[in-house]
Design a protein around this motif. Structure first.
Motif, mmCIF file in Angstrom:
data_model
loop_
_atom_site.group_PDB
_atom_site.id
_atom_site.type_symbol
_atom_site.label_atom_id
_atom_site.label_comp_id
_atom_site.label_asym_id
_atom_site.label_seq_id
_atom_site.Cartn_x
_atom_site.Cartn_y
_atom_site.Cartn_z
ATOM 1 N N LEU A 1 0.813 -1.207 0.000
ATOM 2 C CA LEU A 1 0.000 0.000 0.000
ATOM 3 C C LEU A 1 0.851 1.264 0.000
ATOM 4 C CD1 LEU A 1 -2.807 -1.056 2.505
ATOM 5 C CD2 LEU A 1 -3.106 -0.559 0.070
ATOM 6 N N ASP A 2 2.091 1.163 0.479
ATOM 7 C CA ASP A 2 2.998 2.310 0.466
ATOM 8 C C ASP A 2 4.000 2.237 -0.681
ATOM 9 O OD1 ASP A 2 1.932 3.661 2.618
ATOM 10 O OD2 ASP A 2 3.178 2.636 4.091
ATOM 11 N N ARG A 3 3.924 1.190 -1.493
ATOM 12 C CA ARG A 3 4.901 1.001 -2.560
ATOM 13 C C ARG A 3 4.286 1.042 -3.957
ATOM 14 N NH1 ARG A 3 8.813 -3.962 -1.589
ATOM 15 N NH2 ARG A 3 9.190 -2.656 0.243
ATOM 16 N N PRO B 1 -4.899 10.787 -8.030
ATOM 17 C CA PRO B 1 -4.026 9.713 -8.524
ATOM 18 C C PRO B 1 -4.064 8.434 -7.695
ATOM 19 C CG PRO B 1 -2.747 11.493 -7.545
ATOM 20 C CD PRO B 1 -4.140 12.003 -7.674
ATOM 21 N N LEU B 2 -4.279 8.554 -6.362
ATOM 22 C CA LEU B 2 -4.255 7.386 -5.474
ATOM 23 C C LEU B 2 -2.999 6.541 -5.724
ATOM 24 C CD1 LEU B 2 -7.990 6.160 -5.489
ATOM 25 C CD2 LEU B 2 -6.864 7.785 -3.964
ATOM 26 N N ASP B 3 -1.911 7.241 -5.996
ATOM 27 C CA ASP B 3 -0.647 6.568 -6.267
ATOM 28 C C ASP B 3 0.070 6.308 -4.951
ATOM 29 O OD1 ASP B 3 1.339 5.444 -7.716
ATOM 30 O OD2 ASP B 3 1.829 7.225 -8.897
ATOM 31 N N ARG B 4 1.204 5.647 -5.013
ATOM 32 C CA ARG B 4 1.981 5.425 -3.802
ATOM 33 C C ARG B 4 2.469 6.780 -3.294
ATOM 34 N NH1 ARG B 4 7.718 2.846 -5.973
ATOM 35 N NH2 ARG B 4 8.540 4.766 -6.906
ATOM 36 N N PRO B 5 2.586 6.960 -1.973
ATOM 37 C CA PRO B 5 3.074 8.239 -1.447
ATOM 38 C C PRO B 5 4.546 8.439 -1.780
ATOM 39 C CG PRO B 5 2.863 6.622 0.307
ATOM 40 C CD PRO B 5 2.238 6.007 -0.923
ATOM 41 N N GLY C 1 9.956 -0.602 4.868
ATOM 42 C CA GLY C 1 9.844 -1.792 5.694
ATOM 43 C C GLY C 1 8.968 -1.572 6.905
ATOM 44 N N TRP C 2 8.948 -2.595 7.782
ATOM 45 C CA TRP C 2 8.077 -2.558 8.947
ATOM 46 C C TRP C 2 8.747 -1.917 10.163
ATOM 47 C CZ3 TRP C 2 3.143 -3.041 8.536
ATOM 48 C CH2 TRP C 2 2.577 -3.851 7.550
ATOM 49 N N ALA C 3 10.060 -1.883 10.217
ATOM 50 C CA ALA C 3 10.754 -1.417 11.421
ATOM 51 C C ALA C 3 10.335 -0.013 11.865
ATOM 52 C CB ALA C 3 12.266 -1.488 11.218
ATOM 53 N N PRO C 4 10.325 0.998 10.961
ATOM 54 C CA PRO C 4 9.924 2.328 11.417
ATOM 55 C C PRO C 4 8.466 2.409 11.851
ATOM 56 C CG PRO C 4 10.194 2.291 9.037
ATOM 57 C CD PRO C 4 10.745 1.001 9.549
ATOM 58 N N MET D 1 3.729 6.827 5.787
ATOM 59 C CA MET D 1 3.676 5.550 6.498
ATOM 60 C C MET D 1 2.248 5.057 6.703
ATOM 61 S SD MET D 1 6.577 6.463 9.386
ATOM 62 C CE MET D 1 6.614 4.844 10.125
ATOM 63 N N ARG D 2 1.282 5.749 6.128
ATOM 64 C CA ARG D 2 -0.118 5.432 6.436
ATOM 65 C C ARG D 2 -0.544 4.061 5.945
ATOM 66 N NH1 ARG D 2 -2.377 11.460 5.255
ATOM 67 N NH2 ARG D 2 -2.110 12.264 7.381
#
Length: 414
Positions: free
Chosen positions: A65-67, A188-192, A205-208, A338-339
């Motif tokens: 969703l973020d990529r 656009p609903l594109d990746r941020p 990634g998931w760490a942050p 990061m949403r």
């Protein structure tokens, strides 16, 4: 509401409402097929199949969703799941429908459910201004409530007219409508855009995401308290068809009534909360509502249909605002880049609690421990509200202040 004058948001809201209409009808049909063929134990398995895969799906889908483009993910997911759901009436037409097929479809449904579950709230801030966020989230909850009123009623009616399995055709069609309406959104609903930290490292990634949620009191407590509340909800969704079938000795109409009452009450609560202004005491309100709604579950102990209807009515009216208020806090506290991952992690954790409740209810109801189940549901739903009141009695919520902004002064001082 003024927020519906925004064309892109109106398309998203309409698409979500239509899709949820089909889902509401489908749950009624699946629950009724299962309770007739496999009893309370089967209902527990169905509940687990519908909700447990959300956890596995979230681990993969959150970063997507973020990529990648949210628009494409919405459309591909809708078309695929529409085809999968349509396989049930096809198997029924060929007289080859078996319980494992229902469970398999439920597993696939649950695996990909996180895409709209996390993706829809993640894109709302892209479609509306910050001042309209609470109204927008209120209407999102209203869509769920309105669809769940009509959906179960349509499902119960269609069960008597065309049979339970064919109700799934309604849901399959709504997936295609959802995909079409999403394709019409002009945003656009594109990746941020990718954002780098001060040291030049990308926040991927998931760490942050884990780090942000664990160190932010707002996000951490909301996630854990809503997860606990959802264990009670998962148990409730198994208890209602059990009551309709074995306690009230009735048909799918009573189940549709109980689900519609709960959904209608949630609709009223969502409309009221969406019209309210965001307050510094946002977390205090959430804690108070959680204590009250959890306590109301005790009204279900007498097993009286009128009393249970009243309990569901009051519970729905007060629990919906809790969800809306929490949505505003989560979106405000989460940085835009990061949403997708954050909403996936939080909603996966919260939704992943549902199968625990479903499994718990299946075990207890198989042994006819209904009263004990209601008491456990009450404790799980109400207790986190007490912690919320204690922790946030002197910590205000502020619009426009995200978790990373709050942590910057501490980083500078150190």
């Amino acid at each position: 509401m003024a927020v519906l004058r925004i064309a892109d948001y109106r398309l998203l809201w309409t698409a979500l409402t239509i899709n949820l209409l089909g889902d509401g009808a489908t749950y009624t049909a699946l629950a009724w097929i299962t309770v007739e063929r496999a009893g309370a134990g089967g209902l527990g398995v169905l509940g687990v199949c519908l909700t447990l895969p959300v956890i596995a799906g979230g681990a993969v889908i959150g970063p997507l969703l973020d990529r990648f483009s949210r628009r494409k993910l919405f459309i591909y997911d809708s078309v695929f799941r529409g085809v999968v759901v349509a396989l049930i009436p096809l198997a029924a037409a060929l007289d080859r429908l078996e319980m494992w097929q229902l469970y398999a479809v439920a597993l696939i449904y649950g695996l990909l459910k996180i895409i709209p579950l996390a993706g829809t709230p993640a894109v709302i801030p892209e479609l509306v201004p910050e001042t309209e966020l609470q109204a927008a989230f209120g209407l999102e909850s209203t869509a769920m409530g309105a669809a769940n009123i009509v959906g179960p009623a349509v499902g119960a009616l269609l069960i008597t007219l065309i049979g339970s399995s064919n109700v799934l055709l309604l849901d399959a069609a709504t997936y295609l409508v959802f995909a079409y309406l999403i394709s019409r959104i002009s945003a656009p609903l594109d990746r941020p855009a990718r954002v780098e930290d001060a040291d030049g490292k990308r926040r991927s990634g998931w760490a942050p995401v884990f780090d942000m949620i664990v160190h932010d009191k707002f996000l951490l407590l909301l996630t854990l308290s809503f997860a606990s509340f959802n264990i009670a909800v998962g148990a409730l969704l198994v208890a209602l068809p059990w009551l309709a079938k074995f306690e009230f000795d009735s048909g799918p109409g009573i189940l549709g009534l109980l689900l519609a009452v709960l959904a209608g009450a949630e609709l009223v609560g969502s409309l009221v909360s969406g019209a309210l202004k965001t307050s510094e005491k946002q977390m205090i309100r959430i804690g108070q509502l959680q204590i009250i709604t959890g306590g109301l579950l005790l009204l279900m102990v007498p097993r009286s249909l009128p009393v249970i209807v009243i309990a569901l009515l009051l519970n729905g009216i007060l629990s919906a605002p809790m969800t809306v208020l929490g949505g505003v806090v989560r979106m405000t506290r989460t940085p835009m880049q990061m949403r997708g991952r954050a909403m996936t992690l939080m909603r996966t954790t919260m939704a992943g609690a549902l199968p625990l409740g479903a499994a718990l209810a299946g075990i207890l109801l198989s042994g006819s421990h209904y009263t004990e189940l209601v008491v456990v549901m009450t404790i799980l739903a109400a207790t986190p509200g007490i912690f919320t009141l204690l922790i946030f009695r002197s910590i205000p919520f502020r619009l426009g202040v995200s978790a990373d902004v709050d942590r910057r002064p501490a980083a500078v001082e150190s």
